[in-house]
Motif scaffolding. Structure first.
Motif, PDB file in Angstrom:
ATOM      1  N   ILE A  15      -4.584   5.452  -9.081  1.00 35.92           N
ATOM      2  CA  ILE A  15      -3.311   4.763  -9.266  1.00 35.92           C
ATOM      3  C   ILE A  15      -2.846   4.207  -7.926  1.00 35.92           C
ATOM      4  CG2 ILE A  15      -0.913   4.978  -9.998  1.00 35.92           C
ATOM      5  CD1 ILE A  15      -2.933   5.310 -12.263  1.00 35.92           C
ATOM      6  N   ALA A  16      -2.947   2.889  -7.761  1.00 40.45           N
ATOM      7  CA  ALA A  16      -2.500   2.236  -6.538  1.00 40.45           C
ATOM      8  C   ALA A  16      -1.195   1.491  -6.731  1.00 40.45           C
ATOM      9  CB  ALA A  16      -3.575   1.268  -6.040  1.00 40.45           C
ATOM     10  N   SER A  17      -0.809   1.274  -7.983  1.00 38.86           N
ATOM     11  CA  SER A  17       0.424   0.554  -8.276  1.00 38.86           C
ATOM     12  C   SER A  17       0.788   0.816  -9.727  1.00 38.86           C
ATOM     13  CB  SER A  17       0.237  -0.950  -8.053  1.00 38.86           C
ATOM     14  OG  SER A  17      -0.550  -1.502  -9.099  1.00 38.86           O
ATOM     15  N   PRO A  18       2.010   0.447 -10.129  1.00 39.59           N
ATOM     16  CA  PRO A  18       2.384   0.627 -11.535  1.00 39.59           C
ATOM     17  C   PRO A  18       1.461  -0.110 -12.498  1.00 39.59           C
ATOM     18  CG  PRO A  18       4.340   0.287 -10.206  1.00 39.59           C
ATOM     19  CD  PRO A  18       3.169   0.041  -9.310  1.00 39.59           C
ATOM     20  N   ALA A  19       0.815  -1.175 -12.049  1.00 38.33           N
ATOM     21  CA  ALA A  19      -0.116  -1.888 -12.928  1.00 38.33           C
ATOM     22  C   ALA A  19      -1.239  -0.977 -13.392  1.00 38.33           C
ATOM     23  CB  ALA A  19      -0.682  -3.106 -12.195  1.00 38.33           C
ATOM     24  N   ASP A  20      -1.637  -0.032 -12.550  1.00 34.01           N
ATOM     25  CA  ASP A  20      -2.696   0.904 -12.934  1.00 34.01           C
ATOM     26  C   ASP A  20      -2.215   1.881 -13.994  1.00 34.01           C
ATOM     27  OD1 ASP A  20      -4.577  -0.180 -11.114  1.00 34.01           O
ATOM     28  OD2 ASP A  20      -3.624   0.932  -9.482  1.00 34.01           O
ATOM     29  N   VAL A  21      -0.921   2.209 -13.978  1.00 32.04           N
ATOM     30  CA  VAL A  21      -0.370   3.061 -15.037  1.00 32.04           C
ATOM     31  C   VAL A  21      -0.390   2.312 -16.361  1.00 32.04           C
ATOM     32  CG1 VAL A  21       1.647   4.374 -15.796  1.00 32.04           C
ATOM     33  CG2 VAL A  21       1.089   4.240 -13.357  1.00 32.04           C
ATOM     34  N   LYS A  22      -0.051   1.039 -16.325  1.00 30.11           N
ATOM     35  CA  LYS A  22      -0.056   0.230 -17.533  1.00 30.11           C
ATOM     36  C   LYS A  22      -1.467   0.051 -18.089  1.00 30.11           C
ATOM     37  CE  LYS A  22       4.057  -2.490 -16.352  1.00 30.11           C
ATOM     38  NZ  LYS A  22       4.501  -1.581 -15.274  1.00 30.11           N
ATOM     39  N   ALA A  23      -2.464   0.108 -17.217  1.00 30.54           N
ATOM     40  CA  ALA A  23      -3.839  -0.119 -17.652  1.00 30.54           C
ATOM     41  C   ALA A  23      -4.468   1.100 -18.311  1.00 30.54           C
ATOM     42  CB  ALA A  23      -4.687  -0.550 -16.454  1.00 30.54           C
ATOM     43  N   LEU A  24      -3.854   2.266 -18.195  1.00 29.92           N
ATOM     44  CA  LEU A  24      -4.419   3.478 -18.794  1.00 29.92           C
ATOM     45  C   LEU A  24      -4.339   3.414 -20.310  1.00 29.92           C
ATOM     46  CD1 LEU A  24      -2.868   6.252 -16.491  1.00 29.92           C
ATOM     47  CD2 LEU A  24      -5.214   5.362 -16.431  1.00 29.92           C
ATOM     48  N   ALA A  25      -5.294   4.050 -20.947  1.00 29.58           N
ATOM     49  CA  ALA A  25      -5.231   4.205 -22.399  1.00 29.58           C
ATOM     50  C   ALA A  25      -4.080   5.141 -22.735  1.00 29.58           C
ATOM     51  CB  ALA A  25      -6.549   4.759 -22.929  1.00 29.58           C
ATOM     52  N   PRO A  26      -3.454   4.987 -23.906  1.00 30.33           N
ATOM     53  CA  PRO A  26      -2.319   5.857 -24.257  1.00 30.33           C
ATOM     54  C   PRO A  26      -2.639   7.338 -24.162  1.00 30.33           C
ATOM     55  CG  PRO A  26      -2.448   4.003 -25.769  1.00 30.33           C
ATOM     56  CD  PRO A  26      -3.686   3.937 -24.925  1.00 30.33           C
ATOM     57  N   ASP A  27      -3.862   7.705 -24.538  1.00 30.25           N
ATOM     58  CA  ASP A  27      -4.186   9.134 -24.503  1.00 30.25           C
ATOM     59  C   ASP A  27      -4.492   9.643 -23.096  1.00 30.25           C
ATOM     60  OD1 ASP A  27      -6.617   7.912 -24.106  1.00 30.25           O
ATOM     61  OD2 ASP A  27      -7.637   8.869 -25.791  1.00 30.25           O
ATOM     62  N   GLY A  41     -12.483   8.712  -3.082  1.00 27.99           N
ATOM     63  CA  GLY A  41     -13.201   7.740  -3.884  1.00 27.99           C
ATOM     64  C   GLY A  41     -13.746   8.281  -5.178  1.00 27.99           C
ATOM     65  N   ASP A  42     -13.535   9.543  -5.487  1.00 26.35           N
ATOM     66  CA  ASP A  42     -14.007  10.131  -6.739  1.00 26.35           C
ATOM     67  C   ASP A  42     -13.094   9.665  -7.862  1.00 26.35           C
ATOM     68  OD1 ASP A  42     -14.829  11.576  -8.857  1.00 26.35           O
ATOM     69  OD2 ASP A  42     -14.499  13.561  -7.968  1.00 26.35           O
ATOM     70  N   ASP A  43     -13.561   8.746  -8.686  1.00 23.72           N
ATOM     71  CA  ASP A  43     -12.731   8.163  -9.727  1.00 23.72           C
ATOM     72  C   ASP A  43     -12.520   9.081 -10.909  1.00 23.72           C
ATOM     73  OD1 ASP A  43     -12.319   5.905  -8.303  1.00 23.72           O
ATOM     74  OD2 ASP A  43     -13.876   4.722  -9.285  1.00 23.72           O
ATOM     75  N   SER A  44     -13.042  10.318 -10.863  1.00 24.10           N
ATOM     76  CA  SER A  44     -12.789  11.242 -11.969  1.00 24.10           C
ATOM     77  C   SER A  44     -11.324  11.666 -11.998  1.00 24.10           C
ATOM     78  CB  SER A  44     -13.686  12.478 -11.851  1.00 24.10           C
ATOM     79  OG  SER A  44     -13.358  13.225 -10.697  1.00 24.10           O
ATOM     80  N   HIS A  45     -10.616  11.508 -10.881  1.00 28.20           N
ATOM     81  CA  HIS A  45      -9.202  11.834 -10.849  1.00 28.20           C
ATOM     82  C   HIS A  45      -8.394  10.593 -11.201  1.00 28.20           C
ATOM     83  CE1 HIS A  45     -11.013  14.842  -8.113  1.00 28.20           C
ATOM     84  NE2 HIS A  45     -10.074  15.638  -8.592  1.00 28.20           N
ATOM     85  N   LEU A  46      -7.597  10.676 -12.240  1.00 24.10           N
ATOM     86  CA  LEU A  46      -6.770   9.538 -12.608  1.00 24.10           C
ATOM     87  C   LEU A  46      -5.800   9.191 -11.490  1.00 24.10           C
ATOM     88  CD1 LEU A  46      -5.884  10.217 -16.356  1.00 24.10           C
ATOM     89  CD2 LEU A  46      -7.420   8.473 -15.449  1.00 24.10           C
ATOM     90  N   LEU A  47      -5.162  10.219 -10.911  1.00 27.56           N
ATOM     91  CA  LEU A  47      -4.137   9.957  -9.910  1.00 27.56           C
ATOM     92  C   LEU A  47      -4.696   9.201  -8.715  1.00 27.56           C
ATOM     93  CD1 LEU A  47      -1.242  10.241  -8.981  1.00 27.56           C
ATOM     94  CD2 LEU A  47      -1.786  12.528  -8.113  1.00 27.56           C
ATOM     95  N   SER A  48      -5.937   9.508  -8.342  1.00 26.24           N
ATOM     96  CA  SER A  48      -6.522   8.838  -7.182  1.00 26.24           C
ATOM     97  C   SER A  48      -6.795   7.369  -7.456  1.00 26.24           C
ATOM     98  CB  SER A  48      -7.818   9.536  -6.773  1.00 26.24           C
ATOM     99  OG  SER A  48      -8.819   9.345  -7.760  1.00 26.24           O
ATOM    100  N   MET A  79       4.099   8.535  -5.926  1.00 23.20           N
ATOM    101  CA  MET A  79       2.681   8.664  -6.258  1.00 23.20           C
ATOM    102  C   MET A  79       2.178   7.465  -7.052  1.00 23.20           C
ATOM    103  SD  MET A  79       2.267  12.626  -7.406  1.00 23.20           S
ATOM    104  CE  MET A  79       3.010  13.978  -6.504  1.00 23.20           C
ATOM    105  N   LEU A  80       3.032   6.929  -7.916  1.00 19.40           N
ATOM    106  CA  LEU A  80       2.619   5.848  -8.811  1.00 19.40           C
ATOM    107  C   LEU A  80       2.800   4.473  -8.194  1.00 19.40           C
ATOM    108  CD1 LEU A  80       4.150   7.191 -12.144  1.00 19.40           C
ATOM    109  CD2 LEU A  80       1.825   7.503 -11.270  1.00 19.40           C
ATOM    110  N   THR A  81       3.308   4.415  -6.983  1.00 19.97           N
ATOM    111  CA  THR A  81       3.534   3.123  -6.317  1.00 19.97           C
ATOM    112  C   THR A  81       2.766   3.052  -5.000  1.00 19.97           C
ATOM    113  OG1 THR A  81       5.598   4.012  -5.396  1.00 19.97           O
ATOM    114  CG2 THR A  81       5.771   2.676  -7.395  1.00 19.97           C
ATOM    115  N   GLY A  82       1.552   3.598  -5.015  1.00 24.46           N
ATOM    116  CA  GLY A  82       0.643   3.423  -3.883  1.00 24.46           C
ATOM    117  C   GLY A  82       0.681   4.485  -2.821  1.00 24.46           C
TER     118      GLY A  82
END
Length: 729
Positions: free
Chosen positions: A48-60, A39-46, A121-124
């Motif tokens: 990512i529950a679906s590709p939609a979360d990849v799309k929601a990231l800022a470009p940087d 539950g530590d949201d400091s990790h981006l990978l943790s 990893m990027l698909t849940g």
């Protein structure tokens, strides 16, 4: 990071990276133990529950995500092992694919799919790589049973373009109601060399319509790249994609080149450019296999490798490396095996990484017996110019070491991932009078079934096949060898030998590869099933063979007595059974190589153990003797091509039961032939028709089930076989 000895992670290591723009940035302290964030949201990978979360990231944030994924892969490889090198090279490409495309509406098909860890990893399924307690939740390949984002179960190679053509065809025929958008085939890591890939390219150009082929060019296959296509590909890379001839253009396909295949921003731009394209296009991306491994060459001038950051120049963890463009003939560095000390670039060892727990352990059967076979063949090269070892990729996995290949020179050929071609090629060598030996894994040979029938068997070609990983194993459902006996032993004209010791294995190899014209040479092709775990364990520990202790004496054939002669105890006399003859290949004729060997004479029960199941035969016989006072006859059939009718007829006297044991598919397999023999040769004297019990595997696909569990499932244990035998009395 590796410790100072280079053997694995120190418990004190942490993943850190020097970022040029942000100073000494850390990978959010993802530790080597891959402890999940809980539950530590400091990790981006943790997050990512679906590709939609990849799309929601800022470009940087994309580069940071790539860095965390790479760190996770590195740690996962040390704890669990797997196809880490190919996935490290595909981190940025996979993030970019899910940034641009909309899976599962947009269908992404990963060729071979051993490079799909990042996709998972990027698909849940990130927890299956972050949390050691969950490592077993996912397979090493795509699997629709795991996720709607996985299109097919794929563990073999070259089929992604064909599969993608099929998906696109249905989409185009059904129109908007198909529910399918873009169709993307991801091929590479050597898989483009497979013949079916070119069939797919040919079809794609003719079919037209939206089809995006991402070619991951990491300048490697399983080992090095081999074949005429790789020169033009190298010139394409050197020219930035402008050189001719361009093999993709030659098929009539549109083509784009991306040099920065490990730059997520460049890949996002490239994929956005071809998204929703109305015709087939190849996007050729140049990646670095194993990108992120801290190889030995990177740390050559460092005092303490364990203190180094993950990368010295990249925010995504990719090291600078000169481990490319080797001048030596194998196009990969001098890593000897496929699972030890992997590093970036043209490194054969990065194909498969064993976990740290396996370091220092003895060779597995594939490497042990593979090295043994190569050591037996190598001294013959000087006197036998036509003797050639052929490996359709995967040489190191089967004990065909880098050093052997160097010494063998033209006597060794890596055809790439081309099993069909390799078998047909071998048939051509044999027709010209040469002596070809084709070596690869049992499940891969399924891809050459037609060539085994036509070019090899129908033409009676003197081809020797070394069949690795045949029989039951803990493999995934795409690599099980449980079906090899049903395949090979039922092809007309093929002799399938199933040795149960190193001595017999080498004798079989010598016989199968006897030069053309030799008096004792076989008349056609021979398949040798390379011994597996049970045989190697028994060779290392003779107590696992309680009847013989592994000491099988050579006995001369006695032609003066009938094969059905009985001993005084009502059993058969080992001295009168042709199965006891010497198997020294130099003195054994073709007929004798197919004779069964009786290793213990007895009565009431005869136990015939095929190949890897033979140690179970001796162990069961010992249990019957100890617990029930039954001295069973124990037989090693040595081959599964034909039945030794003399032995089977001899068993009519004094034996009420005949037990067959095999570690492969029972239905259509070997044991049923023994049952059929007695059923079809029923005699009027009822007491001379023994009851036959067959033990073997069910006709099913199994996925990463341990060998011990499979043996329990199929009744292939001493307790279960003994109970079945005694229940029938």
């Amino acid at each position: 990071m590796r410790n100072a000895s280079g053997n694995g992670f120190d418990s004190s290591d942490s993943f850190a990276v020097s970022g040029a723009a942000e100073g000494a940035a850390r990978l959010h302290d993802i530790p080597p133990s891959i402890t999940p964030s809980h539950g530590d949201d400091s990790h981006l990978l943790s997050r990512i529950a679906s590709p939609a979360d990849v799309k929601a990231l800022a470009p940087d944030e994309l580069a940071e995500l790539c860095r965390e994924i790479r760190a996770t892969l590195l740690a996962y490889g040390h704890q669990h092992g797997g196809h880490i090198g190919s996935n490290l090279g595909m981190v940025e490409a996979t993030v970019a694919l899910h940034r641009v495309f909309d899976s599962p509406r947009d269908r992404i098909v990963f060729d071979v799919s051993h490079q799909s860890y990042v996709h998972k990893m990027l698909t849940g399924r990130a927890a299956a790589y972050l949390d050691p307690d969950r490592f077993s939740e996912v397979t090493g390949f795509t699997n629709p049973d795991e996720s709607k984002h996985d299109q097919f179960v794929l563990g073999h190679t070259g089929t992604s373009i064909s599969l993608a053509c099929g998906l696109a065809k249905t989409r185009d025929m059904e129109g908007p109601n198909s529910g399918i958008g873009n169709v993307i085939a991801v091929i590479g890591d050597g898989s483009l060399s497979s013949g079916v890939a070119f069939e797919g390219l040919n079809n794609a150009a003719e079919q037209g319509g939206n089809l995006i082929i991402v070619f991951n060019d990491n300048e490697m296959s399983i080992a090095g790249d081999f074949g005429g296509m790789y020169g033009p590909l190298a010139r394409l890379r050197a020219s930035g994609g402008t050189a001719q001839p361009n093999l993709f253009n030659a098929f009539g396909l549109d083509y784009r080149y991306v040099e920065a295949g490990n730059d997520v921003s460049a890949l996002v731009a490239a994929f956005e450019e071809v998204r929703d394209i109305d015709h087939p296009v190849v996007v050729h991306i140049h990646t670095l296999k194993g990108a992120g491994y801290d190889g030995e060459e990177t740390h050559a001038n460092q005092q303490n490798a364990s203190t180094l950051p993950v990368s010295l120049d990249s925010p995504t963890g990719v090291h600078p490396t000169d481990n490319v463009n080797h001048s030596e003939p194998w196009h990969s560095d001098h890593c000897n095996l496929s699972d030890h000390e992997p590093h970036e670039g043209q490194c054969e060892a990065s194909h498969w990484q064993n976990p740290d727990a396996a370091i220092g352990k003895p060779d597995d059967p594939r490497k042990h017996y593979g090295k043994m076979a190569m050591a037996a063949l190598e001294p013959r090269f000087a006197a036998e110019p036509g003797l050639v070892v052929i490996s359709p990729a995967t040489p190191g996995s089967n004990g065909i070491t880098h050093e052997f290949r160097e010494r063998a020179g033209a006597h060794y050929v890596d055809t790439g991932i081309t099993e069909s071609h390799a078998v047909a090629y071998a048939a051509g060598i044999a027709r010209a009078g040469g002596t070809p030996v084709v070596a690869t894994t049992a499940s891969f040979f399924q891809r050459a079934y037609d060539q085994f029938f036509q070019e090899m068997s129908l033409n009676r070609s003197r081809v020797t096949v070394l069949d690795f990983l045949g029989g039951l194993s803990g493999s995934d459902n795409t690599h099980s060898g449980a079906y090899d006996v049903t395949m090979f032993s039922n092809i007309p004209g093929v002799t399938m030998l199933v040795p149960t010791s190193a001595r017999d294995y080498l004798a079989d190899l010598a016989w199968a590869t006897a030069p053309a014209g030799s008096a004792d040479a076989p008349a056609g092709p021979a398949v040798i099933r390379v011994p597996g775990e049970a045989i190697l364990a028994a060779e290392r520990d003779a107590t696992l063979l309680p009847v013989t202790g592994g000491q099988i004496a050579d006995r001369p054939q006695s032609a003066s007595l009938p094969a059905s002669a009985s001993s005084a105890s009502g059993g058969i006399s080992a001295a009168t059974v042709r199965g006891t003859v010497s198997v020294t290949a130099q003195h054994a004729g073709a007929r004798h190589m197919l004779d069964w060997r009786v290793n213990q004479t007895g009565s009431q029960v005869a136990i015939i153990g095929l190949g890897n199941a033979y140690p179970l035969a001796e162990q069961t016989a010992a249990a019957l003797s100890d617990d029930y006072g039954i001295t069973a006859t124990v037989i090693d059939p040595r081959q599964c091509t034909s039945l030794d009718s003399d032995v089977l007829e001899s068993l009519r006297d004094g034996h009420q039961q005949v037990i067959t044991l095999e570690d492969g598919q029972l239905e259509g397999g070997w044991g049923e032939k023994v049952t059929a023999y007695y059923a079809n040769h029923h005699v009027s004297d009822g007491i001379r028709n023994p009851r036959v019990l067959n033990f073997g595997a069910a006709k099913e696909f199994t996925d990463r089930v341990s060998l011990g569990e499979l043996n329990e499932r199929y009744g292939l244990t001493v307790e279960q076989v003994t109970e079945a035998i005694t229940r029938c009395f």
